[in-house]
Write an enzyme that holds these catalytic residues in place. Structure first.
Site, PDB file in Angstrom:
ATOM      1  N   ARG A  47       5.570 -38.818  33.465  1.00  0.00           N
ATOM      2  CA  ARG A  47       6.067 -40.598  34.375  1.00  0.00           C
ATOM      3  C   ARG A  47       6.956 -41.091  32.448  1.00  0.00           C
ATOM      4  O   ARG A  47       6.571 -42.308  33.243  1.00  0.00           O
ATOM      5  CB  ARG A  47       5.055 -40.687  35.066  1.00  0.00           C
ATOM      6  CG  ARG A  47       4.217 -40.277  36.164  1.00  0.00           C
ATOM      7  CD  ARG A  47       3.832 -41.115  36.918  1.00  0.00           C
ATOM      8  NE  ARG A  47       3.895 -40.836  38.275  1.00  0.00           N
ATOM      9  CZ  ARG A  47       2.621 -40.079  38.874  1.00  0.00           C
ATOM     10  NH1 ARG A  47       2.165 -39.894  37.742  1.00  0.00           N
ATOM     11  NH2 ARG A  47       2.454 -39.662  40.087  1.00  0.00           N
TER      12      ARG A  47
ATOM     13  N   LYS B 142      21.224 -42.258  28.680  1.00  0.00           N
ATOM     14  CA  LYS B 142      21.239 -41.025  29.927  1.00  0.00           C
ATOM     15  C   LYS B 142      20.926 -40.717  29.681  1.00  0.00           C
ATOM     16  O   LYS B 142      21.599 -39.403  28.878  1.00  0.00           O
ATOM     17  CB  LYS B 142      23.097 -41.444  29.991  1.00  0.00           C
ATOM     18  CG  LYS B 142      24.151 -42.283  30.850  1.00  0.00           C
ATOM     19  CD  LYS B 142      25.329 -42.219  30.895  1.00  0.00           C
ATOM     20  CE  LYS B 142      25.570 -43.210  31.662  1.00  0.00           C
ATOM     21  NZ  LYS B 142      27.592 -42.875  31.891  1.00  0.00           N
TER      22      LYS B 142
ATOM     23  N   GLU C  45      35.630 -38.043  21.670  1.00  0.00           N
ATOM     24  CA  GLU C  45      34.838 -39.336  22.589  1.00  0.00           C
ATOM     25  C   GLU C  45      35.413 -40.535  21.232  1.00  0.00           C
ATOM     26  O   GLU C  45      35.650 -41.979  21.711  1.00  0.00           O
ATOM     27  CB  GLU C  45      32.783 -38.681  22.044  1.00  0.00           C
ATOM     28  CG  GLU C  45      32.834 -37.854  23.101  1.00  0.00           C
ATOM     29  CD  GLU C  45      32.702 -38.568  24.802  1.00  0.00           C
ATOM     30  OE1 GLU C  45      33.012 -39.701  25.057  1.00  0.00           O
ATOM     31  OE2 GLU C  45      32.368 -37.705  25.719  1.00  0.00           O
TER      32      GLU C  45
ATOM     33  N   LYS D 157      30.179 -48.168  22.007  1.00  0.00           N
ATOM     34  CA  LYS D 157      29.535 -48.102  22.684  1.00  0.00           C
ATOM     35  C   LYS D 157      27.961 -49.312  22.888  1.00  0.00           C
ATOM     36  O   LYS D 157      27.702 -48.802  24.310  1.00  0.00           O
ATOM     37  CB  LYS D 157      28.447 -46.501  23.031  1.00  0.00           C
ATOM     38  CG  LYS D 157      27.534 -46.124  23.765  1.00  0.00           C
ATOM     39  CD  LYS D 157      27.617 -44.932  24.142  1.00  0.00           C
ATOM     40  CE  LYS D 157      26.858 -44.335  25.300  1.00  0.00           C
ATOM     41  NZ  LYS D 157      27.166 -42.788  25.847  1.00  0.00           N
TER      42      LYS D 157
ATOM     43  N   GLU E 222      24.819 -48.673  34.330  1.00  0.00           N
ATOM     44  CA  GLU E 222      26.845 -48.294  34.701  1.00  0.00           C
ATOM     45  C   GLU E 222      26.228 -49.067  35.786  1.00  0.00           C
ATOM     46  O   GLU E 222      27.312 -48.364  36.655  1.00  0.00           O
ATOM     47  CB  GLU E 222      26.591 -46.995  34.616  1.00  0.00           C
ATOM     48  CG  GLU E 222      28.251 -47.049  34.720  1.00  0.00           C
ATOM     49  CD  GLU E 222      28.365 -45.297  34.669  1.00  0.00           C
ATOM     50  OE1 GLU E 222      28.353 -44.704  33.245  1.00  0.00           O
ATOM     51  OE2 GLU E 222      28.092 -44.119  35.876  1.00  0.00           O
TER      52      GLU E 222
ATOM     53  N   ARG F  27      30.381 -50.404  31.750  1.00  0.00           N
ATOM     54  CA  ARG F  27      29.889 -49.690  31.503  1.00  0.00           C
ATOM     55  C   ARG F  27      30.028 -48.091  31.792  1.00  0.00           C
ATOM     56  O   ARG F  27      30.849 -47.343  31.343  1.00  0.00           O
ATOM     57  CB  ARG F  27      28.223 -48.995  31.458  1.00  0.00           C
ATOM     58  CG  ARG F  27      27.800 -47.763  30.240  1.00  0.00           C
ATOM     59  CD  ARG F  27      26.314 -47.591  30.724  1.00  0.00           C
ATOM     60  NE  ARG F  27      25.935 -45.917  29.612  1.00  0.00           N
ATOM     61  CZ  ARG F  27      24.305 -45.776  29.448  1.00  0.00           C
ATOM     62  NH1 ARG F  27      23.182 -46.981  29.233  1.00  0.00           N
ATOM     63  NH2 ARG F  27      24.855 -44.353  28.669  1.00  0.00           N
TER      64      ARG F  27
ATOM     65  N   ASN G 244      33.311 -43.594  30.365  1.00  0.00           N
ATOM     66  CA  ASN G 244      33.880 -42.670  30.723  1.00  0.00           C
ATOM     67  C   ASN G 244      35.132 -42.198  31.233  1.00  0.00           C
ATOM     68  O   ASN G 244      35.748 -41.410  31.822  1.00  0.00           O
ATOM     69  CB  ASN G 244      33.034 -42.628  32.140  1.00  0.00           C
ATOM     70  CG  ASN G 244      31.693 -42.239  32.858  1.00  0.00           C
ATOM     71  OD1 ASN G 244      31.007 -41.450  32.210  1.00  0.00           O
ATOM     72  ND2 ASN G 244      31.177 -43.538  33.841  1.00  0.00           N
TER      73      ASN G 244
ATOM     74  N   HIS H 205      36.722 -38.771  31.540  1.00  0.00           N
ATOM     75  CA  HIS H 205      35.833 -37.614  32.426  1.00  0.00           C
ATOM     76  C   HIS H 205      34.932 -37.773  33.262  1.00  0.00           C
ATOM     77  O   HIS H 205      35.040 -36.440  34.210  1.00  0.00           O
ATOM     78  CB  HIS H 205      34.052 -39.014  31.669  1.00  0.00           C
ATOM     79  CG  HIS H 205      33.725 -39.094  30.592  1.00  0.00           C
ATOM     80  ND1 HIS H 205      34.508 -39.204  29.265  1.00  0.00           N
ATOM     81  CD2 HIS H 205      32.836 -38.094  30.176  1.00  0.00           C
ATOM     82  CE1 HIS H 205      33.624 -39.066  28.072  1.00  0.00           C
ATOM     83  NE2 HIS H 205      32.920 -38.838  28.222  1.00  0.00           N
TER      84      HIS H 205
ATOM     85  N   HIS I 154      35.106 -33.712  33.613  1.00  0.00           N
ATOM     86  CA  HIS I 154      34.112 -33.409  34.452  1.00  0.00           C
ATOM     87  C   HIS I 154      34.240 -32.172  35.415  1.00  0.00           C
ATOM     88  O   HIS I 154      33.909 -31.308  36.202  1.00  0.00           O
ATOM     89  CB  HIS I 154      32.581 -34.689  34.827  1.00  0.00           C
ATOM     90  CG  HIS I 154      32.371 -34.714  34.145  1.00  0.00           C
ATOM     91  ND1 HIS I 154      31.544 -36.409  34.525  1.00  0.00           N
ATOM     92  CD2 HIS I 154      31.887 -34.966  32.802  1.00  0.00           C
ATOM     93  CE1 HIS I 154      30.701 -36.433  33.779  1.00  0.00           C
ATOM     94  NE2 HIS I 154      30.822 -36.230  32.004  1.00  0.00           N
TER      95      HIS I 154
ATOM     96  N   HIS J 137      32.887 -29.690  26.421  1.00  0.00           N
ATOM     97  CA  HIS J 137      32.630 -30.963  26.718  1.00  0.00           C
ATOM     98  C   HIS J 137      33.931 -31.901  26.013  1.00  0.00           C
ATOM     99  O   HIS J 137      34.619 -32.543  26.688  1.00  0.00           O
ATOM    100  CB  HIS J 137      31.157 -31.580  26.586  1.00  0.00           C
ATOM    101  CG  HIS J 137      31.340 -33.099  27.640  1.00  0.00           C
ATOM    102  ND1 HIS J 137      31.370 -33.950  28.285  1.00  0.00           N
ATOM    103  CD2 HIS J 137      31.180 -34.402  26.642  1.00  0.00           C
ATOM    104  CE1 HIS J 137      31.593 -34.841  28.525  1.00  0.00           C
ATOM    105  NE2 HIS J 137      31.325 -35.698  27.802  1.00  0.00           N
TER     106      HIS J 137
END
Length: 363
Positions: A122, A144, A186, A228, A238, A242, A246, A249, A253, A266
């Site tokens: 956990r 993330k 990026e 960032k 997000e 935030r 993306n 993206h 993606h 990527h």
């Protein structure tokens, strides 16, 4: 020279260290590993280059024991079976809740090791040691973590912040040219969404960056991390702002998933995704023709693809329907209102279809 930044998240705040030769700086690791067991997660590409070095540093920093797990390299392995290998290694070595996981590698290793840290017993501490330009400027910062699903990228994961990020610029000397360009995607993104002066600097410095000029690389890593970190400190999970990180993206993606993970890297998919998004913004009257053309020119100069694969417009839309930014079934795009100004917004499907068709994405 070492640059130090802080990601301001209250009791989850952490430092980012940027400079050359940091893998040997035991003082950066000691506050987090002294007296603890450490598990270094890396892959078959990075491990032979830097694993023994980081294990030695961690031992000198006071780690009680330093173990490692070496995973296969590539986006195609960012999945449940490979994640299970991290858990197997932790359990085999009887790692407890005080164990520190160290992610030594690029974005895939950082995401997977971070997700393992978020979920093992956990939650255990972890440190990001990014070794690619993309991970140094983007994926190692912000918490993330996760793995891919065949239906979509990063669909299974958690927000989980590291204890520290140690970005050793010297590791970029062994980075393949294709991976270097992925990191530039990026960097371009950060300028496009938040700082036109930075975008101009990146444009002017492109030859130096491609030539791996250490000073230029350190400064762009620092500025990208500043951008960032500022966004993450204002919107950690997000909920709104935030999402602008993306940019490119949503289309990117879809390219990655549609082509099969690993066929397009990527950063390549994001670079092309930014070109598509800019053309959509042009159609919507949000960008001028000169601004859209300039962004495309910078992407091409970074040796990134600007023409999307012919997946078919319907397939593109199907894949984008799984994007995490979507709201009540509507695709939400990150769009520009001039360079340096980004926001999330829906877009008319007919405009999206026409944009993809005109750029050659139709099957």
């Amino acid at each position: 020279m070492m640059h130090t930044l802080e990601v301001d998240l209250g009791d989850r705040s952490y430092p980012i260290y940027i400079g050359a030769g940091l893998l040997e700086q035991q003082g950066l690791f000691a506050p987090h590993v002294a007296g603890r067991t450490v598990m270094v997660c890396t892959n078959t590409t990075v491990g032979p280059l830097y694993l023994e070095r980081i294990l030695g540093t961690l031992q000198l920093a006071g780690a009680k024991a330093a173990h490692s797990v070496v995973l296969p390299d590539g986006e195609t392995y960012k999945d449940w079976p490979t994640l299970q290998r991290i858990f197997d290694a932790l359990l085999t070595q009887h790692c407890d809740r005080k164990t520190v996981i160290v992610a030594l590698g690029g974005g895939v290793i950082g995401d997977m090791a971070g997700f393992a840290a978020a979920t093992y017993m956990r939650g255990v501490p972890f440190i990001q040691v990014p070794t690619t330009l993309l991970s140094q400027v983007d994926s190692s910062v912000g918490g993330k973590t996760g793995i891919n699903h065949p239906a979509g990228k990063n669909m299974i994961g958690a927000f989980y912040q590291p204890q520290a990020v140690v970005a050793d610029i010297a590791t970029l000397n062994t980075l393949p040219d294709r991976e270097l360009s992925c990191g530039l995607a990026e960097i371009i993104k950060h300028g496009a969404i938040a700082d036109t002066d930075y975008l101009l600097q990146v444009e002017q410095w492109m030859p130096r960056l491609l030539a791996r000029d250490a000073e230029a690389l350190a400064l762009v890593v620092k500025r990208s991390c500043e951008i960032k970190a500022d966004v993450v400190s204002k919107d950690e999970r997000e909920g709104g702002l935030r999402a602008i990180l993306n940019f490119g993206h949503t289309f990117g993606h879809a390219i990655e998933a549609g082509m099969g993970y690993g066929q397009w890297l990527h950063g390549e998919a994001v670079g092309c995704g930014m070109v598509i998004a800019a053309q959509l913004c042009l159609r919507m009257g949000r960008l001028s023709a000169d601004e859209a053309a300039r962004l495309k020119k910078i992407v091409i100069e970074a040796k990134l693809p600007a023409i999307p694969p012919a997946l078919g417009v319907d397939r593109f839309l199907e894949l984008m329907a799984h994007d995490k930014k979507n709201d009540a079934g509507a695709i939400k795009y990150v769009l520009l209102s001039g360079l340096g100004k980004a926001s999330t917004s829906p877009a008319d499907e007919a405009l999206v279809r026409q944009t993809l068709t005109d750029l050659g994405a139709g099957a």
